[in-house]
Design a protein around this motif. Structure first.
Motif, PDB file in Angstrom:
ATOM      1  N   ARG A  57       6.133   4.740  -1.936  1.00 24.58           N
ATOM      2  CA  ARG A  57       5.472   5.983  -2.353  1.00 24.58           C
ATOM      3  C   ARG A  57       4.503   5.642  -3.467  1.00 24.58           C
ATOM      4  N   GLU A  58       3.263   5.969  -3.257  1.00 24.04           N
ATOM      5  CA  GLU A  58       2.227   5.702  -4.246  1.00 24.04           C
ATOM      6  C   GLU A  58       1.889   6.999  -4.992  1.00 24.04           C
ATOM      7  N   ARG A  59       1.694   6.891  -6.264  1.00 23.54           N
ATOM      8  CA  ARG A  59       1.249   8.032  -7.082  1.00 23.54           C
ATOM      9  C   ARG A  59       0.029   7.570  -7.864  1.00 23.54           C
ATOM     10  N   ASP A  60      -1.130   8.146  -7.533  1.00 20.81           N
ATOM     11  CA  ASP A  60      -2.397   7.754  -8.151  1.00 20.81           C
ATOM     12  C   ASP A  60      -2.885   8.871  -9.071  1.00 20.81           C
ATOM     13  N   ARG A  61      -3.555   8.508 -10.153  1.00 21.29           N
ATOM     14  CA  ARG A  61      -4.127   9.466 -11.100  1.00 21.29           C
ATOM     15  C   ARG A  61      -5.630   9.230 -11.172  1.00 21.29           C
ATOM     16  N   PHE A  62      -6.413  10.343 -11.145  1.00 20.08           N
ATOM     17  CA  PHE A  62      -7.872  10.252 -11.114  1.00 20.08           C
ATOM     18  C   PHE A  62      -8.454  11.054 -12.274  1.00 20.08           C
ATOM     19  N   ASP A  63      -9.572  10.567 -12.795  1.00 22.21           N
ATOM     20  CA  ASP A  63     -10.338  11.323 -13.780  1.00 22.21           C
ATOM     21  C   ASP A  63     -11.437  12.128 -13.066  1.00 22.21           C
ATOM     22  N   ASN A  64     -11.787  13.264 -13.613  1.00 17.28           N
ATOM     23  CA  ASN A  64     -12.856  14.101 -13.071  1.00 17.28           C
ATOM     24  C   ASN A  64     -12.608  14.491 -11.631  1.00 17.28           C
ATOM     25  N   ARG A  65     -11.357  14.747 -11.328  1.00 16.02           N
ATOM     26  CA  ARG A  65     -11.029  15.147  -9.954  1.00 16.02           C
ATOM     27  C   ARG A  65      -9.873  16.131 -10.008  1.00 16.02           C
ATOM     28  N   SER A  66      -9.920  17.045  -9.090  1.00 12.71           N
ATOM     29  CA  SER A  66      -8.837  18.021  -9.015  1.00 12.71           C
ATOM     30  C   SER A  66      -8.303  18.030  -7.584  1.00 12.71           C
ATOM     31  N   PRO A  67      -7.062  17.851  -7.367  1.00  9.03           N
ATOM     32  CA  PRO A  67      -6.046  17.620  -8.416  1.00  9.03           C
ATOM     33  C   PRO A  67      -6.182  16.216  -9.012  1.00  9.03           C
ATOM     34  N   ALA A  68      -5.671  16.061 -10.222  1.00  7.24           N
ATOM     35  CA  ALA A  68      -5.803  14.786 -10.953  1.00  7.24           C
ATOM     36  C   ALA A  68      -4.862  13.724 -10.434  1.00  7.24           C
ATOM     37  N   THR A  69      -3.842  14.120  -9.715  1.00  4.23           N
ATOM     38  CA  THR A  69      -2.883  13.140  -9.183  1.00  4.23           C
ATOM     39  C   THR A  69      -2.775  13.313  -7.684  1.00  4.23           C
ATOM     40  N   ASP A  70      -2.407  12.205  -7.051  1.00  5.26           N
ATOM     41  CA  ASP A  70      -2.236  12.226  -5.589  1.00  5.26           C
ATOM     42  C   ASP A  70      -1.043  11.351  -5.238  1.00  5.26           C
ATOM     43  N   THR A  71      -0.207  11.852  -4.356  1.00  4.45           N
ATOM     44  CA  THR A  71       0.985  11.106  -3.923  1.00  4.45           C
ATOM     45  C   THR A  71       0.865  10.793  -2.441  1.00  4.45           C
ATOM     46  N   LEU A  72       1.199   9.510  -2.102  1.00  6.63           N
ATOM     47  CA  LEU A  72       1.065   9.071  -0.710  1.00  6.63           C
ATOM     48  C   LEU A  72       2.304   8.289  -0.311  1.00  6.63           C
ATOM     49  N   ASP A  73       2.929   8.718   0.747  1.00 10.40           N
ATOM     50  CA  ASP A  73       4.050   7.951   1.340  1.00 10.40           C
ATOM     51  C   ASP A  73       3.491   7.040   2.415  1.00 10.40           C
ATOM     52  N   ARG A  74       3.931   5.788   2.375  1.00  7.38           N
ATOM     53  CA  ARG A  74       3.431   4.844   3.387  1.00  7.38           C
ATOM     54  C   ARG A  74       4.518   3.893   3.845  1.00  7.38           C
ATOM     55  N   THR A  75       4.407   3.416   5.084  1.00  5.44           N
ATOM     56  CA  THR A  75       5.297   2.410   5.665  1.00  5.44           C
ATOM     57  C   THR A  75       4.441   1.434   6.454  1.00  5.44           C
ATOM     58  N   GLY A  76       4.994   0.255   6.689  1.00  3.21           N
ATOM     59  CA  GLY A  76       4.262  -0.727   7.465  1.00  3.21           C
ATOM     60  C   GLY A  76       5.122  -1.896   7.891  1.00  3.21           C
ATOM     61  N   VAL A  77       4.740  -2.521   8.993  1.00  5.78           N
ATOM     62  CA  VAL A  77       5.391  -3.727   9.487  1.00  5.78           C
ATOM     63  C   VAL A  77       4.319  -4.580  10.148  1.00  5.78           C
ATOM     64  N   GLY A  78       4.406  -5.870   9.962  1.00 11.02           N
ATOM     65  CA  GLY A  78       3.372  -6.718  10.525  1.00 11.02           C
ATOM     66  C   GLY A  78       3.769  -8.179  10.605  1.00 11.02           C
ATOM     67  N   LEU A  79       2.869  -8.962  11.175  1.00 12.01           N
ATOM     68  CA  LEU A  79       3.052 -10.414  11.321  1.00 12.01           C
ATOM     69  C   LEU A  79       1.861 -11.112  10.688  1.00 12.01           C
ATOM     70  N   SER A  80       2.130 -12.264  10.067  1.00  9.30           N
ATOM     71  CA  SER A  80       1.076 -13.075   9.463  1.00  9.30           C
ATOM     72  C   SER A  80       1.230 -14.508   9.936  1.00  9.30           C
ATOM     73  N   LEU A  81       0.148 -15.071  10.470  1.00  7.31           N
ATOM     74  CA  LEU A  81       0.138 -16.448  10.954  1.00  7.31           C
ATOM     75  C   LEU A  81      -0.833 -17.259  10.103  1.00  7.31           C
ATOM     76  N   THR A  82      -0.329 -18.373   9.505  1.00  4.88           N
ATOM     77  CA  THR A  82      -1.152 -19.197   8.620  1.00  4.88           C
ATOM     78  C   THR A  82      -1.123 -20.636   9.101  1.00  4.88           C
ATOM     79  N   GLN A  83      -2.292 -21.251   9.190  1.00  5.25           N
ATOM     80  CA  GLN A  83      -2.404 -22.647   9.591  1.00  5.25           C
ATOM     81  C   GLN A  83      -3.271 -23.395   8.589  1.00  5.25           C
ATOM     82  N   ILE A  84      -2.717 -24.471   8.022  1.00  2.86           N
ATOM     83  CA  ILE A  84      -3.496 -25.288   7.091  1.00  2.86           C
ATOM     84  C   ILE A  84      -4.541 -26.082   7.877  1.00  2.86           C
TER      85      ILE A  84
END
Length: 490
Positions: A57-84
């Protein structure tokens, strides 16, 4: 060097020691651990696949914006492949370091098995040695006890003097002390046998003699074989190669690291972006460290010093092996000649003792003469027994210094399938400060010594020597000394 199999009794002792000795087992486990390390280093250039998942859950605060705060729920799943793609060959050199390290552990295992087999056979011969010395001490005690009883009977009958009885009692006490000392020594070497072999000695008769074992023709052959086949030197050479590879690993820190990465994932408000459900990225990433406080430079310098240290240790090990091989082979030659002299010595003394006894019985020799002769015979027999066992041990030491004791025993080395191919050699990594010449000792020729003896006789006005009579008895020897642990472990 041609070898012939050692007797089965020795083979069984060595096999039992190798199968039960914890030091050998520890070396085997160290080798397997080094093999796993080599596998880990080999994985450096294989791709890396990671699965990741998150819920936040992200909670962000902004200046010069209404509303001044914003809350975001997020989920994710993924794969990462790395080769030197490039790491300055650090992975390649690390693989080489690990492979050389595996060979170090293998050669250390071989060296340990040769040493444990040698220690087991030395313990075998030491048990046989002290059993024989106990028997000699028992015979010596019996002789002195018989003399004491004889003198005591004569003293009671008024034939012998009190001083004779005191002399006989003193020599009997010395004989008892010698017997107790030899029994104590036998206990100590038996305990050492138990420690090395892991079971009580089964020796019931005389020890196996190695007179028929094929020995090297000369010291130069022994030294060449030792410097080319001794496992301790091979382990030191591989340690040097591992240190060189490690130095190359540290040098790679000065080069950039390039990786190919592919990442894909899905979720709700994925990666914090409202409404995003999927993201796929493919990229080439270059990272080049330009400064890290001088740590890389310090590591390179450390690796260089460790490389020099490995070279020094290789040369030191080579010198130790050279000395061990030279002394072991010289001992075999020396003891062969010495046994002849000691055998002649004990034969002559025994004849003198028998003559003294006959003369004592008819009153032509004193009791002191007879007791001295008896003690001298005991000392001569003891010296001969020690030299005989020392010769067999020296022959075994020579085989071990050359790295050929296990083959001579008819035993295969542990993990023989892991041995490097037959073409392995030190090549340019051979020891640089290790002598390969035989020790030269200046000895005065025997003919010159004989001539000096003749001149000495002439200066004293002594006539030409006649055939020698029975050897005169020497003064009574000092009591036998208990062998130290260091002496028994040699």
């Amino acid at each position: 060097m041609p070898t012939s199999s050692l007797p089965n009794e020795l083979q069984n002792v060595a096999r039992q020691a190798l199968e039960s000795n914890p030091e050998v087992a520890a070396r085997v486990n160290a080798y397997h651990a080094a093999g796993h390390e080599s596998d880990a280093a080999r994985a450096a250039y294989r791709p890396r696949l990671d699965l990741f998942a998150n819920a936040a859950r992200e909670r962000d605060r902004f200046d010069n914006r209404s509303p001044a705060t914003d809350t975001l729920d997020r989920t994710g799943v993924g794969l990462s492949l790395t080769q030197i793609l490039w790491d300055g060959l650090a992975g390649y050199h690390d693989q080489r370091r690990a492979e050389h390290g595996r060979l170090v552990r293998y050669f250390e295992l071989v060296d340990t098995t040769e040493r444990i087999a040698l220690d087991a056979l030395r313990a075998y011969y030491d048990v046989a040695r002290y059993r024989e010395l106990v028997r000699l001490a028992e015979d010596n005690y019996v002789q002195h006890k018989a003399f004491f009883d004889q003198i005591q009977s004569r003293f009671k009958a008024g034939v012998s003097r009190g001083v004779d009885l005191e002399q006989a009692a003193a020599r009997l006490a010395l004989a008892e002390s010698n017997l107790n000392t030899e029994v104590s020594n036998l206990h100590d070497v038996t305990a050492r046998y138990l420690r090395i072999v892991g079971a009580p000695p089964r020796l019931t008769g005389p020890a196996v003699t190695l007179d028929r074992i094929v020995q090297p023709a000369n010291a130069q052959d022994v030294l060449k074989a030792a410097l080319s086949r001794n496992a301790a030197i091979s382990a030191a050479v591989e340690s040097l190669r591992a240190a060189r590879a490690q130095a190359s690993v540290q040098q790679a820190a000065y080069q950039p690291r390039v990786e190919a990465r592919v990442r894909t994932g899905a979720g709700h408000n994925y990666e914090g972006l409202a409404g995003q459900t999927r993201d796929t990225v493919g990229e080439i990433v270059l990272n080049w460290n330009l400064y890290n406080g001088g740590a890389d430079h310090a590591r390179v310098q450390r690796a260089a010093r460790q490389l020099d240290q490995a070279a020094d240790q290789r040369d030191a090990v080579c010198r130790d092996v050279w000395q061990t091989a030279a002394i072991a082979y010289n001992d075999t030659r020396k003891l062969v000649d010495q046994l002849q002299y000691l055998d002649a010595n004990q034969t002559a003394i025994e004849k003198a003792r028998d003559a003294y006894r006959r003369q004592f019985d008819i009153g032509q020799r004193s009791l002191l003469d007879l007791l001295n002769a008896e003690n001298e015979l005991y000392t001569a027999r003891r010296a001969y027994a020690n030299a005989r066992h020392d010769l067999d041990i020296a022959r075994l030491r020579t085989h071990a210094a050359m790295g050929e004791l296990l083959p001579a025993l008819g035993l295969s080395r542990p993990l023989a399938e892991a041995a490097p191919d037959a073409g392995w050699n030190a090549a340019e990594d051979a020891a640089q400060r290790c002598p390969i010449v035989t020790p030269a000792v200046e000895v005065t020729p025997r003919s010159e010594l004989d001539e000096r003896a003749r001149r000495l006789m002439s200066s004293h006005g002594t006539p030409a020597p006649q055939p020698p009579a029975a050897a005169a008895p020497a003064p009574a020897p000092a009591p036998a000394k208990a062998s130290s642990q260091a002496d028994r472990d040699k």
